[in-house]
Design a protein around this motif. Structure first.
Motif, PDB file in Angstrom:
ATOM      1  N   GLY B 527       0.932  -1.080   0.232  1.00 59.82           N
ATOM      2  CA  GLY B 527       0.026   0.155  -0.037  1.00 59.82           C
ATOM      3  C   GLY B 527       0.877   1.307  -0.021  1.00 59.82           C
ATOM      4  O   GLY B 527       2.039   1.196   0.435  1.00 59.82           O
ATOM      5  N   GLY B 528       0.298   2.224  -0.581  1.00 65.19           N
ATOM      6  CA  GLY B 528       1.035   3.575  -0.578  1.00 65.19           C
ATOM      7  C   GLY B 528       0.558   4.741  -0.874  1.00 65.19           C
ATOM      8  O   GLY B 528      -1.067   4.401  -0.866  1.00 65.19           O
ATOM      9  N   THR B 529       0.928   5.860  -0.633  1.00 61.10           N
ATOM     10  CA  THR B 529       0.330   7.120  -1.238  1.00 61.10           C
ATOM     11  C   THR B 529       1.049   8.073  -2.110  1.00 61.10           C
ATOM     12  O   THR B 529       2.255   7.979  -2.115  1.00 61.10           O
ATOM     13  CB  THR B 529       0.051   7.925   0.170  1.00 61.10           C
ATOM     14  N   GLY B 566      10.870   4.341 -12.086  1.00 59.47           N
ATOM     15  CA  GLY B 566       9.614   4.894 -12.225  1.00 59.47           C
ATOM     16  C   GLY B 566       8.543   4.362 -11.757  1.00 59.47           C
ATOM     17  O   GLY B 566       8.353   2.979 -11.479  1.00 59.47           O
ATOM     18  N   ILE B 567       7.349   4.961 -11.832  1.00 57.78           N
ATOM     19  CA  ILE B 567       5.976   4.394 -11.562  1.00 57.78           C
ATOM     20  C   ILE B 567       4.940   4.546 -12.649  1.00 57.78           C
ATOM     21  O   ILE B 567       4.983   5.741 -13.384  1.00 57.78           O
ATOM     22  CB  ILE B 567       5.438   4.895  -9.893  1.00 57.78           C
ATOM     23  N   ILE B 568       4.123   3.634 -12.734  1.00 55.17           N
ATOM     24  CA  ILE B 568       3.086   3.641 -13.646  1.00 55.17           C
ATOM     25  C   ILE B 568       1.915   3.740 -12.951  1.00 55.17           C
ATOM     26  O   ILE B 568       1.438   3.059 -12.321  1.00 55.17           O
ATOM     27  CB  ILE B 568       3.232   2.483 -14.823  1.00 55.17           C
ATOM     28  N   VAL B 569       1.214   5.021 -13.152  1.00 58.34           N
ATOM     29  CA  VAL B 569      -0.369   5.254 -12.329  1.00 58.34           C
ATOM     30  C   VAL B 569      -1.091   5.463 -13.444  1.00 58.34           C
ATOM     31  O   VAL B 569      -1.198   5.280 -14.655  1.00 58.34           O
ATOM     32  CB  VAL B 569      -0.157   6.539 -11.737  1.00 58.34           C
ATOM     33  N   ASP B 583       6.876  13.727 -15.133  1.00 57.20           N
ATOM     34  CA  ASP B 583       6.936  14.680 -13.931  1.00 57.20           C
ATOM     35  C   ASP B 583       7.008  13.756 -12.728  1.00 57.20           C
ATOM     36  O   ASP B 583       7.404  12.459 -12.786  1.00 57.20           O
ATOM     37  CB  ASP B 583       5.500  15.154 -13.611  1.00 57.20           C
ATOM     38  N   GLU B 584       7.511  14.459 -11.783  1.00 53.17           N
ATOM     39  CA  GLU B 584       7.841  13.574 -10.454  1.00 53.17           C
ATOM     40  C   GLU B 584       6.785  13.483  -9.383  1.00 53.17           C
ATOM     41  O   GLU B 584       5.972  14.555  -9.204  1.00 53.17           O
ATOM     42  CB  GLU B 584       9.093  14.065  -9.692  1.00 53.17           C
ATOM     43  N   VAL B 585       6.456  12.370  -8.688  1.00 53.29           N
ATOM     44  CA  VAL B 585       5.400  12.466  -7.624  1.00 53.29           C
ATOM     45  C   VAL B 585       6.264  11.927  -6.408  1.00 53.29           C
ATOM     46  O   VAL B 585       7.290  11.412  -6.375  1.00 53.29           O
ATOM     47  CB  VAL B 585       4.113  11.508  -7.754  1.00 53.29           C
ATOM     48  N   THR B 586       5.469  12.372  -5.283  1.00 54.53           N
ATOM     49  CA  THR B 586       5.935  12.023  -3.818  1.00 54.53           C
ATOM     50  C   THR B 586       5.247  10.654  -3.908  1.00 54.53           C
ATOM     51  O   THR B 586       4.163  10.416  -3.915  1.00 54.53           O
ATOM     52  CB  THR B 586       5.786  12.691  -2.962  1.00 54.53           C
ATOM     53  N   VAL B 587       6.082   9.685  -3.477  1.00 52.19           N
ATOM     54  CA  VAL B 587       5.407   8.198  -3.114  1.00 52.19           C
ATOM     55  C   VAL B 587       5.373   7.882  -1.695  1.00 52.19           C
ATOM     56  O   VAL B 587       6.949   7.748  -1.244  1.00 52.19           O
ATOM     57  CB  VAL B 587       5.728   7.223  -4.065  1.00 52.19           C
ATOM     58  N   THR B 600       7.495   4.356   7.509  1.00 53.46           N
ATOM     59  CA  THR B 600       6.943   4.800   6.257  1.00 53.46           C
ATOM     60  C   THR B 600       7.894   5.949   5.705  1.00 53.46           C
ATOM     61  O   THR B 600       8.394   6.688   6.766  1.00 53.46           O
ATOM     62  CB  THR B 600       5.419   5.623   6.733  1.00 53.46           C
ATOM     63  N   VAL B 601       8.221   5.585   4.502  1.00 56.61           N
ATOM     64  CA  VAL B 601       9.397   6.819   3.958  1.00 56.61           C
ATOM     65  C   VAL B 601       8.255   7.360   2.765  1.00 56.61           C
ATOM     66  O   VAL B 601       7.623   7.066   2.222  1.00 56.61           O
ATOM     67  CB  VAL B 601      10.465   6.107   3.522  1.00 56.61           C
ATOM     68  N   GLU B 602       9.258   8.666   2.116  1.00 53.17           N
ATOM     69  CA  GLU B 602       8.810   9.087   1.148  1.00 53.17           C
ATOM     70  C   GLU B 602      10.050   9.182   0.206  1.00 53.17           C
ATOM     71  O   GLU B 602      11.186   9.389   0.339  1.00 53.17           O
ATOM     72  CB  GLU B 602       8.219  10.597   1.394  1.00 53.17           C
ATOM     73  N   ASP B 603       9.522   8.938  -1.160  1.00 53.73           N
ATOM     74  CA  ASP B 603      10.645   9.127  -2.466  1.00 53.73           C
ATOM     75  C   ASP B 603       9.864   9.757  -3.276  1.00 53.73           C
ATOM     76  O   ASP B 603       8.598  10.002  -3.694  1.00 53.73           O
ATOM     77  CB  ASP B 603      10.831   7.498  -2.724  1.00 53.73           C
ATOM     78  N   ARG B 604      10.830  10.545  -4.003  1.00 55.38           N
ATOM     79  CA  ARG B 604      10.338  11.128  -5.334  1.00 55.38           C
ATOM     80  C   ARG B 604      10.595  10.237  -6.533  1.00 55.38           C
ATOM     81  O   ARG B 604      11.547   9.595  -6.708  1.00 55.38           O
ATOM     82  CB  ARG B 604      11.173  12.372  -5.473  1.00 55.38           C
TER      83      ARG B 604
END
Ligand SMILES: Nc1ncnc2c1ncn2[C@@H]1O[C@H](COP(=O)(O)OP(=O)(O)O)[C@@H](O)[C@H]1O
Ligand SMILES: [Mg+2]
Lengths: 234, 816
Positions: B527-529, B566-569, B583-587, B600-604
């Motif tokens: 799970g993530g945000t 990268g991430i596919i959304v 673009d970059e998002v914070t995950v 819990t950590v945040e990555d760009r």
């Protein structure tokens, strides 16, 4: 052409019975032009409706164009109307959604004529409205509307023309012209019956049948003497 | 003049037109009744929700540990007990919640294979516990202190009810453990069964099993451990204050647990149950308004006709010097009669619709506290509308009639001879054929106002029909789209969920062992945000082999391999976050520390691509990025395909028995959950559609009856010329078909607009997680045409008797 034998039409209104027609005998020959005269409520319309098979008698027998109307079914009566009689009404009753030409064409269509449009144009020409063919009824004067109504009846080519107070809504001069038009239709095979309460107008006929309280009280040439239509004045 | 005089006169008017008046009143009643009946449900539902959550003590705050993280029993309770405002806490209960598979086939009397993913929920029992999130035992009996540590539990009620399971029985959990269930219970977090995969009303595919905490610990091998804590606060406590204190305490004292603190609003079932009411209310209001609009147009149609028929009398009255107000009394009384009758019908229709809705809702959302009291306020609103609308519909034609000069009004044949309208436009429009063929089209144009009123009424009905049916179509198309995307390439794929993280090789060996699978691919799901510009979206991030795996998402934009790290959304996620490919998002995501700890950590991360699945909460990354989560070389999901000759059911059974496997399900099962959900709502939309079809029929009948009246003289003239009844009827039918067609086409257009609004404005509020694609099926078109064209077209046949019985001489005699 038209034969009525002891025809009666009674309306029952509660305990009271209105005798609209009471033992009427009448014979009209083919090609005759007959005016039915009588005061309001004397039974003129009732008589015309019976001859036109819109109404059925309470008693007596009616034969029109060799057909026995008494005891005929609804379908037979409708077929009879389609093929034998044509109505002209006091209030014209044109179809407001159709043009003058189309109103006349309706008469031809009802009787299943081929080339109905051409026939209609011809008849409309004949009643003197060749230039108003594309106009809707609301753009026509009363006299013109009644001419269209006559043309509609003529376009059926039916042998009996029934006109109920065709001049009632018109001024005297226009009424006289309409009467003249109807009179000219009564020749050869076509019989014309015109109802009116106007004694002066009845002088245009060869034969006047007078009604009073549902009975025929006179039958013959106009009482005040036959007069050419052009000489009917007030 | 005396009131009695007017009343007597209007009573005569009424007697002459009672059928039309009744029909209009019914139409109005249908509109206001729909408003009141559907509107009442909002009040009921809110009351039922409030009472039900209060009765079973829904948690105020919930502490949840990251998947795979556990705390020693007592530690969480102790921690929250020491925050500054701990005094505000009424009860705090620790729980152990773990994913599992549930095999209820043995309990099913129909010998069904019931093998679904689920959850073991271990809670304290005995002495009135659990208090937070208490059970409403619907069948069998509850758990007692003596059950602690025993293999007994309760089945979640929706699931048991869906499969018709007996009150007591035995089930198996993944790994093969047997559990006796002694009852079936409702509990607040499962008032609606939701899944982490976005499913609502997912009871067909999700089984929660409630067991004593000690039992859960024993079954899962997590002795004296918990991973969840729920608490209730005193009525006047400041929730966010306590929440903040607990969050800070967890962050400083237990950073390795990856704990989050949730509120009631974060609970999916809670959110949906309340949010839905708002959304539905707007939905109902829209449809009720459309139905009312149709009804009002119909009322206007009739009152105009009545006033028109009285125009001559009005002219005479004006000529006699009667003041306008006195003249207006008679037609206005008709309006009042319609209004009063409409209110009576409205209340009746409202009660009927309300009752139908109550039954459906109680079945759909069983709650411990359901009551559906009469809603005087909603009904009063409906009644006020029902009175005002027909009255207003009368005022305009009366006002218009009074403005006409008396001479105009009393002119003989003023109306009879009125050819006007748009007929003159059509003069040059030569229709082929005879006058019988032409007349219906001319009549449509001749009375443009009446045509328009009828067509718009039908259009309103068609709009509602298209709006409701189109919404279903859109849902189904969306589900199909999602299903096609998931099934693409490898349709017989199964998802094997493990009950925790395992080394990938061990996971692969585990599923290969029984020898029922062909291809095997380990993957991760966490799970993530996603965070961007103040917007946060919860997502389920799947890490799989994007370069060589046997399934990968369709990428509509960007790089299908996820680039490097990268991430596919989802397309909708990108839109909602306001980001584009590149673009970059914070995950925000969990990262494993040590063997069982998470933080819990945040990555760009770069948005590497957009995928085609309509579910917004799905995100994909390459398995090579697992290092970001501290999960390199680990797996908690394995995708498999059945070995040749092995059925899906056999794979399920064989893998289910493997220790460490939580559940096995075909990849298409999410679509099934959504389909079930929509099927549940078919009933409710069916009620609306029934009202709408009723409305269309009433409008059609009303219009046919008015036109028969209005055309009486023309019809009599035709009969005098010997035109058969069937020809006259045929013309009326053609005219009706034309008007119905116009109305339906307009309705389809408006319906499409309404659908757009529903999908663009209303749905994002209720189901933000799904991108619904707008669609209208052939069936919906057929329904709309069937209702609009056929109903209006055939309605004139109802006047056949009247035509056949017409007294031609009298009709010709009447001067309008
Ligand atoms: N449908 C009816 N019901 C009752 N009485 C009628 C009806 N139609 C006509 N009458 C009565 O029959 C009588 C003759 O009417 P009608 O033939 O219309 O007279 P006219 O055309 O000579 O004015 C009148 O007294 C009229 O009131
Ligand atoms: Mg008369």
């Amino acid at each position: 052409m038209i034969e009525l034998e002891r025809v009666a039409r009674h309306y029952r209104l509660g305990a009271m019975t209105v005798k609209a027609l009471d033992g009427v005998d009448l014979r009209v020959a083919p090609g005759e032009f007959v005016v039915v005269l009588g005061p309001s409520g004397s039974g003129k319309t009732t008589l015309l409706n019976l001859i036109g098979a819109l109404d059925t008698p309470s008693d007596g027998r009616i034969r029109v164009a060799g057909r026995e109307l008494t005891g005929a079914s609804r379908g037979e009566l409708a077929r009879f109307r389609r093929g034998t009689v044509s109505f002209i009404f006091q209030t014209f009753n044109l179809f407001p959604g159709l043009t003058a030409l189309e109103n006349v064409q309706f008469g031809a269509d009802v009787t299943g004529k081929r080339r109905a449009r051409e026939l209609a144009a011809e008849v409309l020409e004949q009643v003197g409205l060749g230039l108003r063919m594309g106009h809707f009824p609301n753009a026509l004067s009363g006299g013109e509307q009644q001419r269209v109504a006559i043309a509609r009846a003529l376009a059926t080519r039916n042998p009996v023309l029934l006109a109920d107070e065709p001049t009632g809504e018109l001024d005297f001069r226009t009424g006289v012209a309409i009467l003249e038009l109807l009179r000219t239709q009564a020749d050869g095979e076509r019989t014309v019956l015109v109802v009116t309460h106007n004694r002066e107008i009845s002088r245009a006929a060869d034969r006047v049948v007078e009604l009073s309280s549902g009975r025929v009280v006179a039958d013959g040439p106009p009482r005040a003497g036959r007069a050419p239509i052009a000489e009917l004045h007030w | 003049m005396a009131a009695r005089f007017w009343l007597r006169w209007s009573w005569r008017d009424l007697r002459e037109r009672w059928l039309q008046v009744v029909v209009i009143a019914l139409t109005i009643g249908l509109g206001t009744g729909t408003y009141a009946g559907l509107g009442s449900t909002s009040v009921w539902r809110r009351d039922a929700n409030d009472a039900s959550y209060a009765a079973l003590h829904m948690f105020d705050l919930r502490v949840r540990l990251a998947p795979g993280a556990f705390a020693a029993a007592g530690r969480l309770a102790d921690l929250v007990g020491r925050v500054d405002h701990a005094g505000a806490i009424e009860s705090a209960e620790e729980r152990l919640i773990l994913p599992t598979g549930v095999d209820a086939s043995g309990a099913s009397s129909d010998a069904l294979t019931i093998l679904v993913p689920g959850r073991i929920v271990g809670v304290p029992v005995g002495n009135g516990l659990p208090r937070v999130g208490a059970f409403d035992v619907r069948a069998g009996h509850g758990l007692t202190g003596a059950d602690a540590g025993e293999a007994v539990g309760l089945l979640e009620y929706h699931f048991a009810e869906h499969y018709g399971l007996p009150p007591e029985g035995a089930i198996r959990l993944s790994g093969g453990a047997r559990l006796d269930y002694v009852g079936q219970a409702l509990t607040p977090e499962y008032f609606l069964v939701t899944t982490e995969r976005g499913g609502l009303m997912a009871e067909a595919n999700f089984a929660a099993v409630f067991v004593p905490l000690e039992t859960a610990q024993a079954l899962s091998g997590h002795a004296r451990q918990v991973n969840d804590l729920v608490l209730t606060l005193g009525g006047d406590a400041d929730r966010s204050l306590v929440q903040g204190e607990i969050e800070r305490a967890l962050a400083t004292e237990a950073p390795g647990l990856g704990a989050t603190v949730e509120t009631r609003e974060d609970d999916q079932a809670y959110h949906v149950l309340y949010q839905d009411i708002e959304g539905d209310q707007q939905f109902w209001n829209l449809f009720a308004a459309l139905i009312l609009a149709g009804a009002t147009l119909a009322a206007f149609n009739l009152t105009s006709r009545i006033v028109e028929a009285q125009r001559r009398e009005i002219g005479i009255a004006m000529g006699l010097g009667l003041p306008g107000t006195a003249i207006a009394v008679r037609p206005l009384l008709v309006g009042a009669q319609i209004a009063l009758l409409g209110i009576v019908f409205g209340v009746a229709v409202g009660l009927l619709i309300g009752e139908a809705m109550r039954r459906l809702l109680e079945e759909l959302v069983p709650l411990p506290a359901w009551s559906a009291p009469f809603q005087p306020r909603v009904f009063a609103e409906g009644a006020a509308l029902g009175f005002f609308l027909p009255f207003a519909a009368t005022i305009y034609p009366v006002w218009r009639a009074l403005r006409v000069a008396p001479v105009e009004a009393i002119r003989t044949g003023y109306l009879a001879a009125r050819g006007g309208g748009l007929a003159s436009v059509a003069r040059r429009w030569r229709l082929p054929g005879n006058t019988f063929g032409r007349m219906p089209f001319r009549n449509v144009l001749r009375t443009p106002r009446r045509t328009l009123l009828t067509a718009l009424g039908i259009a309103a009905a068609a709009t509602v029909l298209v709006g409701t049916a189109g919404m279903l179509d859109s849902f189904f198309v969306t589900i199909d789209r999602g299903e096609a995307e998931v099934l693409r390439g490898a349709p017989d794929r199964l998802t094997v969920d493990l009950d925790g993280f395992a080394p990938a090789e061990r996971a692969v060996a585990l599923v290969r062992e029984p020898g029922v699978v062909d291809e095997v691919e380990p993957a991760l799901r966490v799970g993530g945000t996603l965070v961007s510009g103040g917007t946060e979206l919860d997502v389920s991030i799947e890490l799989l082999d994007l370069a060589g795996g046997f399934w990968r998402p369709t990428v509509t934009q960007g790089d299908a391999t996820g680039g490097s790290g990268g991430i596919i959304v989802a397309e909708k996620a990108a839109r909602d976050l306001g980001v584009r490919v590149g673009d970059e998002v914070t995950v925000r995501h969990p990262r494993r520390v040590g063997e069982a700890g998470f933080e819990t950590v945040e990555d760009r991360l770069v948005v590497a691509g957009l995928h085609a699945n309509p579910l917004r909460f799905l995100a994909f990354m390459d398995l090579g990025s697992a290092g970001l989560m501290g999960l390199a070389g680990a797996a908690n999901v394995v995708y498999v395909t059945p070995a040749p000759g092995v059925s899906t059911d056999e794979v399920k059974r064989a893998l289910f028995a493997q220790p460490g496997v939580a559940s096995v399900q075909p990849v298409g099962s999410t679509a099934r959950v959504f389909r079930d959900l929509i099927d549940d709502f078919l009933g409710i939309l069916g009620i609306v559609q029934l009202a709408v079809v009723g409305l269309a029929l009433l409008i059609a009948f009303n219009s046919a009856s008015i036109s028969a009246d209005e055309r009486a003289r023309e019809n009599a003239t035709m009969f005098a010329f010997g035109v058969p009844v069937r020809t006259v009827l045929r013309m009326a039918v053609v005219e009706g078909l034309v008007i119905g067609l116009i109305g339906t086409v307009v309705g389809l257009g408006l319906g499409r607009i309404v659908l757009q609004w529903l999908v663009d404005v209303l749905l994002p509020g209720t189901i933000p997680d799904i991108t619904v694609s707008i669609a209208l099926s052939a069936e919906t078109f057929a329904k709309a045409f069937g209702m609009g064209v056929v109903a209006v077209g055939l309605a004139p046949l109802l006047t056949a008797r009247r035509l056949m019985r017409m007294d031609v001489p009298s009709t010709l005699r009447v001067v309008e």
